[in-house]
Scaffold this motif. Sequence first.
Motif, PDB file in Angstrom:
ATOM      1  N   TYR A 146     -19.716 -17.088  10.894  1.00 53.14           N
ATOM      2  CA  TYR A 146     -18.698 -16.474  10.039  1.00 53.14           C
ATOM      3  C   TYR A 146     -19.277 -15.239   9.337  1.00 53.14           C
ATOM      4  N   CYS A 147     -20.490 -15.344   8.832  1.00 49.33           N
ATOM      5  CA  CYS A 147     -21.140 -14.212   8.148  1.00 49.33           C
ATOM      6  C   CYS A 147     -21.339 -13.029   9.091  1.00 49.33           C
ATOM      7  N   ARG A 148     -21.586 -13.291  10.340  1.00 48.44           N
ATOM      8  CA  ARG A 148     -21.762 -12.197  11.311  1.00 48.44           C
ATOM      9  C   ARG A 148     -20.451 -11.450  11.569  1.00 48.44           C
ATOM     10  N   ARG A 149     -19.331 -12.145  11.445  1.00 49.43           N
ATOM     11  CA  ARG A 149     -18.027 -11.549  11.747  1.00 49.43           C
ATOM     12  C   ARG A 149     -17.365 -10.879  10.550  1.00 49.43           C
ATOM     13  N   VAL A 150     -17.642 -11.361   9.338  1.00 49.50           N
ATOM     14  CA  VAL A 150     -16.860 -10.958   8.165  1.00 49.50           C
ATOM     15  C   VAL A 150     -17.784 -10.406   7.076  1.00 49.50           C
ATOM     16  N   ASN A 151     -17.407  -9.266   6.511  1.00 46.05           N
ATOM     17  CA  ASN A 151     -18.181  -8.643   5.430  1.00 46.05           C
ATOM     18  C   ASN A 151     -18.183  -9.506   4.179  1.00 46.05           C
TER      19      ASN A 151
END
Length: 157
Positions: A146-151
Amino acid sequence: MNNHLPLLGAGPAFVGVITPATIAVLTLNHRNIIKYGDLPAFRPMFHLAGIVLILLGVLLWGLANYQCRIRENILRGNLVTTGIYGHVRNPILSGHLLANAGLLLLACNLMLAALPLGYWIYMTILLRATEEKWLKALHGQKYTEYCRRVNRCIPWF
């Protein structure tokens, strides 16, 4: 550790610092104690940008609290990745950051307009030290992806 995040998370530590700081510098500016940085020629542009940021901040906050029902999801131990959380990982704190930045822009002072950068740095450090560690411990690889996809702070659509 609980099976969910602390309900308020890092929010009070963030909002409890940036809101009084914003009020303090706006008061100093209003009383002409801050003597440099005033840009009267750009007042309409600063006012428009300030209003837009305040409205965007309120929108982010509202979507997180009411559309995504973040309180209920935290209590259930759910990782919310949909709705506004699909565009920014911390919409409540980002909303406060944007609203405070908008208030500062309304003063039309370049020195005050620089403060949101400091607020962003503080938010980043605070979240890395608290909520991100908690969520990683609770949700593991799912949270990492999730952290990789969303700022973290800035909504990205």
